[in-house]
Design an enzyme around this catalytic site. Structure first.
Site, PDB file in Angstrom:
ATOM      1  N   ASP A 186       0.876  -1.162   0.000  1.00 55.14           N
ATOM      2  CA  ASP A 186       0.000   0.000   0.000  1.00 55.14           C
ATOM      3  C   ASP A 186       0.925   1.227   0.000  1.00 55.14           C
ATOM      4  OD1 ASP A 186      -2.111   1.726  -0.010  1.00 55.14           O
ATOM      5  OD2 ASP A 186      -3.189   0.746   1.624  1.00 55.14           O
TER       6      ASP A 186
HETATM    7  C1  BGC Z   1      -5.092   3.136  -0.131  1.00 54.79           C
HETATM    8  C2  BGC Z   1      -5.156   2.157  -1.290  1.00 54.79           C
HETATM    9  C3  BGC Z   1      -4.946   2.902  -2.591  1.00 54.79           C
HETATM   10  C4  BGC Z   1      -3.616   3.615  -2.519  1.00 54.79           C
HETATM   11  C5  BGC Z   1      -3.274   4.385  -3.767  1.00 54.79           C
HETATM   12  C6  BGC Z   1      -3.854   3.975  -0.173  1.00 54.79           C
HETATM   13  O1  BGC Z   1      -3.890   4.984   0.778  1.00 54.79           O
HETATM   14  O2  BGC Z   1      -5.167   2.435   1.082  1.00 54.79           O
HETATM   15  O3  BGC Z   1      -6.397   1.492  -1.295  1.00 54.79           O
HETATM   16  O4  BGC Z   1      -5.026   2.034  -3.672  1.00 54.79           O
HETATM   17  O5  BGC Z   1      -3.637   4.535  -1.444  1.00 54.79           O
HETATM   18  O6  BGC Z   1      -4.086   5.499  -3.898  1.00 54.79           O
END
Ligand code: BGC
Length: 735
Positions: free
Chosen positions: A244
């Site tokens: 993530d």
């Molecule tokens: C989120 C993800 C997301 C990623 C990219 C993160 O903060 O938890 O679900 O895909 O950011 O935007």
């Protein structure tokens, strides 16, 4: 689509090294360590559009890999795409064929934006009703969540796009999600939290995103046991794992723990909008103008209100900086780096990026996607109560009331925010559909949603309220109409959990006032999950319409006027806040940085069954405008064959649900019942249908820490009905 030829994975130096296509193996032999490393992390997207961008290797004609959010539609800031209903609304249809269509549409839009990877679906189990991202997820039940995870992955990937089920694993809350340690037992992991990921992997998911949180003390991006051993080993996952965003700590720990791609791969400060690209960057000879998606975000600006709901980018160790040296020094074996790069290349090859093969054509905002957005929003709508006021007759005079009736509720805040080309508000939809008079009163100032990006840009919105408190005027309009339709919403966002299950601001008061003025009051809820409904005895109907996306107005009008049957059923139990298993602080949001999953396997209806507490609306509940009779059923271990009759003179949708009640065995804890299978069917007026429902073996089994999945011998009762609390037929089965 080309087949990806697999040879069995093998284990080397404790890592599960996956098999590769010959072309990928050959390519790997030609890549330098630096080039292989460049395939394992994000870089700045020269176009400033992608959420994540893996630079290619120009020397060998390996193109870039472009990743984009998210589960409700493709999100590229400053661009539009179809704003589909929230995945929770999709799951409420209990129709996994529709979920394949939904996935295909997401995949087609991803290709339509010239992107390769969709950072979706979100498949975390709904453990607490207050989780700020529940609208992005599917269910409190693992079989149900797994079916939707698999269907959406399958749909996305038919479009030559890599799906990314997320967030692996036990990311079940937003409060402190970047730092929280989840203490969870093996049985709960196996029976509740892992199955949707396993189903997504079985459906061929090309990528899995690791979560921010730690599980039993280990960061998920470093979790050798859960990533190397379970995901890649036991589940045989042959795609790549991706962190993530800013979710890694130690580059070596992550690489050795099984993480293949680190994101976003560049410091926050470098992720600036094109126009903010500085002269210095240009002077340094950078040919990469910027990354737009995180425009305005830099280290100093993590809003206080979010706290550890967002990771601290400054503590994240980047593969770009340390991985090559770690490989050269032997801290990370080169075979592991080959595996990491090979997994990425393998997926690029699978979707046709490594050759000039034909890839599926993409498209944005097609008539088919508009129609699908409307169909899913309508089909997922759940009629919770109805004393006969619905469906409305065409000439009813209606008062449309609610602080947000003039806008479509597109979703919650965060990385899943979408921006549609067309949208209809409840007012638009009802005005277009009604033959009677339509009066509109908002009654309260707008309930503002939270946009995470706005929060980052300047903190919570402190601007003047949009609108005034006019509860009396709303009640007067209700009194003058045949039927009052009150729309109420909650506010949910990534990085924060909901403070309570009450409707925000004075919406309960507005509903009470309207209900007092007109006893034919219908409440439509646009919420991210369960809310408390203290006024429910005073109103004539309650409808859960979730976050319906761009087609909000058309979809809800179609259901209210009976053009479409309310076909949705609850994927989450509705109950008073204090009665959920996570009502205790230790269990949610945790104490001293740790959240204890002490309830074990008793989440959702499993908890309410054990506690013998009557929920407000049980899992699986929802009413059609038609009525059904369960006529007969026969079962074997793999299938339930059920005959249902529509006993009314209108066509309707039924969701046939099959639960398994295991035998009571001394010393063995089991839920009273577990969902084994389901089928959504449209049944014409007066007709009977006979449906075969596949039963998931897991519903009979329990996970034993020594013996693994175990089916205890004994008599199992197969229950068939309309919800976890409305069983019509029972059949026994010896196992
Ligand atoms: C989120 C993800 C997301 C990623 C990219 C993160 O903060 O938890 O679900 O895909 O950011 O935007």
């Amino acid at each position: 689509m080309r087949q990806y030829r697999r040879i069995d994975s093998f284990v080397m130096n404790d890592f599960v090294i996956h098999s590769m296509e010959n072309s990928v193996t050959e390519l790997l032999t030609e890549l330098t360590i630096a080039e292989k490393v460049s395939l394992t992390h994000g870089s700045v997207d020269p176009d400033g559009r992608s959420t994540g961008y893996v630079r290619g290797v120009e020397r060998l004609d390996v193109p870039a890999l472009r990743m984009v959010d998210g589960p409700l539609g493709v999100r590229i800031p400053g661009e539009s795409s179809t704003a589909f209903p929230a995945p929770l609304a999709l799951a409420a249809t209990f129709d996994d064929a529709l979920a394949v269509e939904f996935g295909e549409a997401l995949g087609r839009e991803t290709r339509g934006k010239d992107q390769d990877v969709l950072l979706a679906p979100g498949v975390n189990l709904i453990r607490t009703p207050r989780n700020g991202r529940n609208f992005e997820y599917f269910s409190e039940d693992p079989v149900h969540a797994g079916a939707f995870a698999a269907a959406v992955v399958e749909g996305i990937q038919t479009m030559d796009v890599i799906a990314t089920p997320k967030h692996y694993v036990a990311n079940n809350q937003e409060t402190d999600r970047a730092s929280i340690d989840v203490q969870v037992g093996e049985r709960a992991l196996r029976e509740l939290y892992l199955p949707a990921f396993e189903a997504a992997v079985d459906a061929g998911a090309g990528s899995v995103m690791t979560a921010y949180n730690t599980v039993n003390g280990t960061r998920m991006s470093d979790h050798d046991r859960l990533v190397n051993q379970v995901l890649k080993g036991e589940f045989d996952f042959d795609g790549y794992t991706v962190s993530d965003w800013f979710g890694t700590e130690s580059a070596t720990g992550a690489a050795n723990g099984g993480l293949d791609v680190e994101m976003p791969g560049v410091p926050m400060a470098e992720m600036v909008a094109p126009e903010e690209n500085t002269a210095e960057t240009a002077a340094e000879g950078s040919d990469v103008p910027d990354a737009g998606p995180n425009e305005g975000l830099d280290d100093a600006e993590i809003p206080e209100v979010v706290g550890d709901g967002m990771p601290d980018p400054s503590t994240c160790e980047r593969f770009a900086e340390t991985l090559a040296n770690a490989v050269r020094s032997g801290e990370v074996p080169e075979s592991r780096l080959d595996d990491m790069a090979g997994r990425v290349l393998g997926q690029m090859d699978r979707i046709g990026l490594l050759d000039d093969g034909d890839r599926v054509e993409g498209a944005i905002d097609t008539p088919g996607h508009r129609d699908l957005a409307e169909r899913v929003a309508a089909r997922g709508t759940v009629l919770l109560e109805n004393d006969g006021v619905l469906p409305l007759s065409d000439d009813t005079d209606v008062a449309v009331i609610g602080p947000n009736v003039d806008e479509a509720i597109l979703g919650g805040g965060g990385s899943s925010e979408t921006s549609p080309i067309v949208e209809t508000s409840p007012t638009d939809g009802i005005t277009a559909r009604a033959d009677g008079a339509v009066t509109v009163r908002r009654g309260l100032p707008r309930v503002e949603g939270v946009s995470l990006l706005d929060l980052f840009a300047g903190g919570p919105d402190e601007s003047e309220p949009d609108g005034a408190v006019e509860i009396e005027a709303a009640a007067d309009a209700a009194a003058a109409a045949d039927v009052a339709l009150v729309f109420a919403r909650d506010v949910a966002t990534e990085a924060l959990d909901r403070e309570s299950l009450s409707l925000p601001d004075r919406q309960d008061e507005l509903i009470e006032a309207v209900a007092d003025a007109n006893d034919r009051t219908v409440v439509v809820l646009n919420t991210s999950g369960p809310v408390e409904t203290p006024w429910r005895e005073n109103v004539a109907a309650v409808v859960e319409n979730w976050y319906p996306g761009q087609a909000h107005g058309d979809a809800i009008a179609a259901v209210l006027y009976g053009d479409r049957d309310p076909a949705g059923r609850l994927p989450v139990t509705f109950a008073p806040a204090g009665t959920y298993p996570t009502a205790d602080e230790r269990r949610f949001p945790g104490v001293d940085g740790t959240v204890h999953y002490d309830e074990g396997i008793f989440v959702g209806y499993r908890h309410f069954d054990r506690a013998a507490t009557e929920p407000t609306y049980p899992f699986g509940h929802g009413r059609s405008y038609a009525d059904f009779e369960y006529v007969e059923a026969s079962v074997d271990v793999a299938t339930a064959t059920v005959t249902v009759e529509n006993v009314t003179d209108r066509d309707g949708h039924e969701v046939l649900q099959v639960y398994v009640r295991p035998p009571a065995i001394d010393g063995v804890e089991r839920p009273e019942r577990a969902l084994a299978g389901f089928a959504a069917r449209e049944i014409p007026a007066g007709e009977r249908v006979t449906v075969d429902i596949d039963l998931d073996e897991r519903a009979f089994a329990r996970y034993d820490e020594t013996d693994g999945w175990t089916v205890d011998p004994g008599e199992y009762v197969v229950e068939i009905g309309r919800s976890a609390r409305d069983i019509s037929l029972e059949r026994s089965l010896e196992r």
